[in-house]
Design a protein around this motif. Structure first.
Motif, PDB file in Angstrom:
ATOM      1  N   THR A 306       0.819  -1.218   0.000  1.00 17.42           N
ATOM      2  CA  THR A 306       0.000   0.000   0.000  1.00 17.42           C
ATOM      3  C   THR A 306       0.851   1.265   0.000  1.00 17.42           C
ATOM      4  O   THR A 306       0.342   2.343  -0.291  1.00 17.42           O
ATOM      5  CB  THR A 306      -0.922   0.021   1.229  1.00 17.42           C
ATOM      6  OG1 THR A 306      -0.125  -0.085   2.425  1.00 17.42           O
ATOM      7  CG2 THR A 306      -1.908  -1.135   1.185  1.00 17.42           C
ATOM      8  N   ASP A 363       2.470  11.917   2.721  1.00 24.65           N
ATOM      9  CA  ASP A 363       1.666  10.708   2.933  1.00 24.65           C
ATOM     10  C   ASP A 363       1.980   9.750   1.786  1.00 24.65           C
ATOM     11  O   ASP A 363       1.868  10.117   0.617  1.00 24.65           O
ATOM     12  CB  ASP A 363       0.179  11.066   2.932  1.00 24.65           C
ATOM     13  CG  ASP A 363      -0.692   9.877   3.336  1.00 24.65           C
ATOM     14  OD1 ASP A 363      -0.159   8.748   3.411  1.00 24.65           O
ATOM     15  OD2 ASP A 363      -1.887  10.080   3.576  1.00 24.65           O
ATOM     16  N   ASP A 365       0.679   6.471   1.556  1.00 20.88           N
ATOM     17  CA  ASP A 365      -0.316   5.408   1.472  1.00 20.88           C
ATOM     18  C   ASP A 365      -1.210   5.632   0.247  1.00 20.88           C
ATOM     19  O   ASP A 365      -1.936   6.632   0.173  1.00 20.88           O
ATOM     20  CB  ASP A 365      -1.154   5.377   2.750  1.00 20.88           C
ATOM     21  CG  ASP A 365      -1.961   4.095   2.878  1.00 20.88           C
ATOM     22  OD1 ASP A 365      -2.360   3.530   1.834  1.00 20.88           O
ATOM     23  OD2 ASP A 365      -2.187   3.655   4.017  1.00 20.88           O
ATOM     24  N   ARG A 367      -3.852   4.224  -0.557  1.00 22.85           N
ATOM     25  CA  ARG A 367      -5.282   4.142  -0.249  1.00 22.85           C
ATOM     26  C   ARG A 367      -5.868   5.510   0.084  1.00 22.85           C
ATOM     27  O   ARG A 367      -7.084   5.664   0.124  1.00 22.85           O
ATOM     28  CB  ARG A 367      -5.506   3.171   0.923  1.00 22.85           C
ATOM     29  CG  ARG A 367      -5.158   1.731   0.605  1.00 22.85           C
ATOM     30  CD  ARG A 367      -5.149   0.866   1.836  1.00 22.85           C
ATOM     31  NE  ARG A 367      -4.118   1.280   2.778  1.00 22.85           N
ATOM     32  CZ  ARG A 367      -3.850   0.639   3.917  1.00 22.85           C
ATOM     33  NH1 ARG A 367      -4.534  -0.448   4.245  1.00 22.85           N
ATOM     34  NH2 ARG A 367      -2.886   1.080   4.729  1.00 22.85           N
ATOM     35  N   ARG A 368      -4.995   6.500   0.318  1.00 24.55           N
ATOM     36  CA  ARG A 368      -5.462   7.856   0.613  1.00 24.55           C
ATOM     37  C   ARG A 368      -5.119   8.809  -0.527  1.00 24.55           C
ATOM     38  O   ARG A 368      -4.923  10.007  -0.299  1.00 24.55           O
ATOM     39  CB  ARG A 368      -4.853   8.333   1.937  1.00 24.55           C
ATOM     40  CG  ARG A 368      -5.331   7.529   3.144  1.00 24.55           C
ATOM     41  CD  ARG A 368      -4.994   8.228   4.440  1.00 24.55           C
ATOM     42  NE  ARG A 368      -3.585   8.162   4.746  1.00 24.55           N
ATOM     43  CZ  ARG A 368      -3.022   7.247   5.539  1.00 24.55           C
ATOM     44  NH1 ARG A 368      -3.769   6.303   6.076  1.00 24.55           N
ATOM     45  NH2 ARG A 368      -1.739   7.279   5.780  1.00 24.55           N
ATOM     46  N   ARG A 448      -9.458  10.291  -2.618  1.00 21.74           N
ATOM     47  CA  ARG A 448      -9.572   9.790  -1.250  1.00 21.74           C
ATOM     48  C   ARG A 448      -8.669  10.553  -0.275  1.00 21.74           C
ATOM     49  O   ARG A 448      -8.437  10.086   0.837  1.00 21.74           O
ATOM     50  CB  ARG A 448      -9.198   8.296  -1.218  1.00 21.74           C
ATOM     51  CG  ARG A 448     -10.084   7.427  -2.092  1.00 21.74           C
ATOM     52  CD  ARG A 448      -9.673   5.963  -2.049  1.00 21.74           C
ATOM     53  NE  ARG A 448      -8.329   5.748  -2.581  1.00 21.74           N
ATOM     54  CZ  ARG A 448      -8.041   5.626  -3.878  1.00 21.74           C
ATOM     55  NH1 ARG A 448      -9.020   5.683  -4.769  1.00 21.74           N
ATOM     56  NH2 ARG A 448      -6.806   5.452  -4.277  1.00 21.74           N
ATOM     57  N   PHE A 449      -8.133  11.688  -0.717  1.00 23.72           N
ATOM     58  CA  PHE A 449      -7.171  12.403   0.118  1.00 23.72           C
ATOM     59  C   PHE A 449      -7.818  13.478   0.992  1.00 23.72           C
ATOM     60  O   PHE A 449      -7.119  14.270   1.623  1.00 23.72           O
ATOM     61  CB  PHE A 449      -6.083  13.047  -0.748  1.00 23.72           C
ATOM     62  CG  PHE A 449      -6.605  13.812  -1.931  1.00 23.72           C
ATOM     63  CD1 PHE A 449      -7.156  15.071  -1.776  1.00 23.72           C
ATOM     64  CD2 PHE A 449      -6.546  13.262  -3.203  1.00 23.72           C
ATOM     65  CE1 PHE A 449      -7.627  15.772  -2.860  1.00 23.72           C
ATOM     66  CE2 PHE A 449      -7.020  13.962  -4.306  1.00 23.72           C
ATOM     67  CZ  PHE A 449      -7.558  15.221  -4.132  1.00 23.72           C
ATOM     68  N   THR A 451      -9.425  12.967   3.659  1.00 22.42           N
ATOM     69  CA  THR A 451      -9.487  12.491   5.038  1.00 22.42           C
ATOM     70  C   THR A 451      -8.506  13.278   5.900  1.00 22.42           C
ATOM     71  O   THR A 451      -7.363  13.475   5.528  1.00 22.42           O
ATOM     72  CB  THR A 451      -9.132  10.997   5.111  1.00 22.42           C
ATOM     73  OG1 THR A 451      -9.973  10.290   4.196  1.00 22.42           O
ATOM     74  CG2 THR A 451      -9.318  10.458   6.516  1.00 22.42           C
ATOM     75  N   HIS A 453      -5.878  14.001   8.876  1.00 24.79           N
ATOM     76  CA  HIS A 453      -4.849  13.227   9.563  1.00 24.79           C
ATOM     77  C   HIS A 453      -4.420  13.977  10.811  1.00 24.79           C
ATOM     78  O   HIS A 453      -4.558  15.195  10.913  1.00 24.79           O
ATOM     79  CB  HIS A 453      -3.646  12.994   8.649  1.00 24.79           C
ATOM     80  CG  HIS A 453      -3.991  12.120   7.471  1.00 24.79           C
ATOM     81  ND1 HIS A 453      -4.157  10.775   7.579  1.00 24.79           N
ATOM     82  CD2 HIS A 453      -4.217  12.435   6.165  1.00 24.79           C
ATOM     83  CE1 HIS A 453      -4.457  10.278   6.384  1.00 24.79           C
ATOM     84  NE2 HIS A 453      -4.500  11.267   5.523  1.00 24.79           N
ATOM     85  N   HIS A 465       4.094  10.004   7.584  1.00 23.07           N
ATOM     86  CA  HIS A 465       2.671   9.939   7.255  1.00 23.07           C
ATOM     87  C   HIS A 465       2.008  11.208   7.775  1.00 23.07           C
ATOM     88  O   HIS A 465       1.634  11.307   8.940  1.00 23.07           O
ATOM     89  CB  HIS A 465       2.030   8.695   7.875  1.00 23.07           C
ATOM     90  CG  HIS A 465       2.488   7.430   7.225  1.00 23.07           C
ATOM     91  ND1 HIS A 465       2.384   7.193   5.879  1.00 23.07           N
ATOM     92  CD2 HIS A 465       3.081   6.333   7.749  1.00 23.07           C
ATOM     93  CE1 HIS A 465       2.873   6.000   5.583  1.00 23.07           C
ATOM     94  NE2 HIS A 465       3.315   5.471   6.701  1.00 23.07           N
ATOM     95  N   GLY A 467      -0.086  13.842   5.325  1.00 22.25           N
ATOM     96  CA  GLY A 467      -1.330  13.973   4.583  1.00 22.25           C
ATOM     97  C   GLY A 467      -1.825  15.401   4.506  1.00 22.25           C
ATOM     98  O   GLY A 467      -1.371  16.302   5.206  1.00 22.25           O
TER      99      GLY A 467
END
Length: 663
Positions: A306, A363, A365, A367-368, A448-449, A451, A453, A465, A467
């Motif tokens: 990921t 970030d 990942d 998934r984000r 999806r970013f 979100t 953190h 990490h 974000g």
């Protein structure tokens, strides 16, 4: 010309010294200017040497004799030929792009000057390695790149994960280096020289000998020992475990060390030692099987990652396996060709990943992420070019080099070739799937970013990490980042078609790489089927590897854009396989239980018995105790009474007279 040759490695060294000793005094701008100037001089000098080598002017000789021991000479010298200058151009050009890119990537880092010093020092070490004409200098460069890699992986030394990663890289490479040093020792003992040319001249003689301890054919023992060193540096199974964790270092290092230069040192070394490896089919089969296993099984691990950098890292492992497979079937020129093309497009992918990481406020990942192509058009275009080259799309450099390896393995007859062909062919599908899984997750699909953190900011010395903040949008990286991407995109598109004919089927490596074509005919068969870069590209459009790559891309599109719920369902259905892959085949766990635990027990035993009991207990404290005991007993004789001393004197005289009487 000796002066020009010397300029190539020492210009980056001067930059490293200036940046390391005076960086804080002269400031950031002067620091990156002097280091970039050093690497630029090295690149321009390498370019001039390239044209000299093309004109037939090569060099092989010592610069300095460090010492002699009987007939054995320890020298610093250069071997300048087509193989050397190819590596020089790759190292200096990629290093130059990374130096420029670093200005933008490390702009907010407090270790800015130290970082530039390290990467220039690494460039010096790598150039000394590839330019060496003897095993002593090769070993110096070999260990120097390992040391600087240790410093760079642990650059953010406040992170426990970075310290763990650089220690892991250091220890795993020491395992490989033990075999490497053993191979050099066998050469010195039996050939009586450390010079390449002199060793190669005695290769046939060495092939008739056996190793005294094991009884193995000497040439096989030498080659396998040297290749164990290559397994460490070039991250081949089972000595691959350090490379994915090395992503803890800053992204420019991932591009410089773990894509284009250090990890290819083992590939270069085996190609340089082709006159020795050609005399041992057993060693070549060992190389072939190890490379094939790495190419396929490490590629599978890229499917479940990921972290964007780790996906690219596992693709590096897989592509190093392809190069090693080429070495195993005596297609040394194809291995170096893939090394060169891979250096450009893999450095491009790493730097593009770094640009994404900058845009995402560090970030990593995937998934984000999602939908970033709208915000990062240059990064997206260059990442797409690198991805198409990586999967071997016809007419890209990756196609020419990877398909050459596939065809060479198909024509090979050496033991293990069937297994290797299955692995590299299946690896084509796997590579396409995980590469475009990354492309689709990062650049396409739903955003999806958004979100929130817990940590937002740029102080990535503590936690990478971070974000984007809620409502914040990513934006394209500055020109100091995107210009190196565009410059790397050019060779990532064009270098393959231009260089395949001279490098694989022309005279470029003639007299430099040795192939026993009567026994190892893969390259000869490949040459007979080659009808030019255009014809090869057109044929690639109807070949099996192309359809496997296309199937991988389509499957990734379906799984991550059309049915994003499907990967989760498959993972649940194949829970055992998924668990094995996410745990990296349990290599780390095995190492911890078998080797690390054993080392801890050994260390604890040495401390308890050797240090505490023998050294402290007996030698240090014991000696002090004995001296103190003797002194306390002797002090009892010092009473201060005259008649006690007179009695002792009379007793001593009596004992002396008795002794003289008996004698």
């Amino acid at each position: 010309m000796k002066l020009l040759y010397t300029v190539v490695p020492f210009a980056p060294l001067v930059g490293a010294i200036v940046a390391g000793l005076f960086g804080k005094r002269i400031g950031r701008t002067a620091t990156h200017s002097v280091t970039i100037a050093g690497v630029l001089v090295a690149f321009l000098a390498s370019l001039a040497i390239f044209f000299e080598v093309q004109a037939g002017h090569t060099f092989n000789g010592p610069l300095y004799t460090w010492g002699t021991s009987g007939a054995l000479r320890f020298e610093v010298g250069f071997l300048i030929d087509s193989l050397t200058v190819t590596m020089m151009l790759v190292v200096t050009f990629v290093s130059l792009m990374v130096h420029i890119y670093t200005i933008g990537y490390m702009a907010d880092d407090p270790g800015y000057c130290r970082f530039f010093s390290y990467i220039s020092l690494f460039t010096f070490a790598m150039l000394m390695l590839v330019m060496s004409n003897n095993f002593l200098q090769l070993f110096f460069g070999w260990e120097a790149v390992g040391l600087v890699s240790y410093l760079l992986i642990g650059f953010w030394y406040t992170r426990p994960s970075a310290i763990y990663a650089n220690l892991k890289a250091f220890l795993v490479n020491r395992v490989g280096d033990f075999g490497f040093l053993l191979g050099i020792g066998l050469v010195a003992a039996y050939a009586g020289t450390l010079n390449y040319t002199e060793t190669f001249a005695k290769a046939a003689e060495l092939a008739q000998m056996t190793e005294a301890v094991t009884g193995w054919p000497l040439i096989t023992a030498i080659c396998i020992a040297l290749f164990i060193g290559a397994m460490g540096k070039s991250a081949q199974v089972p000595l691959h475990v350090w490379l994915p964790d090395s992503m803890e270092g800053p992204t420019p290092i991932s591009a410089l060390i773990h894509a284009a230069t250090m990890v290819t040192a083992g590939i270069f070394m085996v190609a340089r030692m082709s006159p020795l490896f050609e005399l041992s089919d057993a060693a070549l089969s060992f190389v072939l099987v190890v490379g094939a296993t790495t190419a396929f099984f490490m590629g599978l691990l890229g499917i479940v990652q990921t972290d964007i950098k780790r996906v690219v890292a596992y693709s590096t492992l897989s592509q190093l396996g392809y190069m090693t497979v080429a070495l195993g079937v005596s297609a040394y020129s194809a291995a170096i060709f893939h090394l060169m093309t891979h250096a450009f497009f893999k450095a491009l992918l790493f730097l593009a990943a770094g640009s994404v990481i900058i845009a995402m406020h560090h970030d990593q990942d995937m998934r984000r992420m999602g939908g970033l192509w709208r915000y990062l058009p240059i990064t997206y275009a260059t990442a797409l070019i690198g991805s198409l080259a990586l999967i071997g799309t016809p007419f890209t450099p990756g196609f020419y080099s990877k398909d050459s390896i596939l065809m060479a393995v198909e024509h090979a007859t050496i033991p293990g070739a069937g297994y290797a062909y299955f692995c590299v062919l299946a690896g084509v599908f796997v590579t396409a799937f995980y590469t475009f899984r990354m492309v689709f997750l990062v650049f396409h699909g739903q955003e999806r970013f958004a979100t929130a953190h817990a940590n937002h900011g740029h102080d990535h010395s503590h936690d990478h990490h971070h974000g984007l903040a809620p409502g914040q949008k990513p934006h394209e990286s500055p020109k100091v980042v995107t210009v190196p991407l565009l410059l790397l995109a050019v060779p990532s598109l064009l270098i393959g078609a231009v260089t395949i004919e001279p490098m694989l089927f022309g005279d470029w490596f003639r007299g430099v790489i040795a192939v026993a074509s009567d026994r190892h005919g893969a390259m000869a068969a490949l040459s007979n089927s080659f009808h030019g870069a255009l014809a090869m590209g057109l044929h690639g459009l109807v070949s099996l590897p192309f359809f496997l790559a296309l199937a991988g891309v389509v499957l990734a599109w379906y799984c991550y854009l059309v049915r994003p719920d499907l990967p989760v369902l498959v993972a649940n259905q194949l829970r055992l396989v998924y668990t094995v892959l996410t745990n990296h085949y349990y290599f780390d766990r095995i190492n911890e239980i078998v080797f690390a635990a054993g080392a801890r027990r050994l260390g604890r035993g040495l401390w308890t018995i050797g240090d505490r009991t023998i050294i402290d207990g007996a030698m240090v404290n014991g000696t002090a105790s004995i001296v103190g005991d003797v002194a306390s007993r002797a002090s009892a004789l010092q009473t201060g009474r005259l008649y006690h001393y007179a009695f002792s004197m009379i007793l001593g005289i009596a004992v002396l007279l008795l002794f003289l009487t008996l004698v």
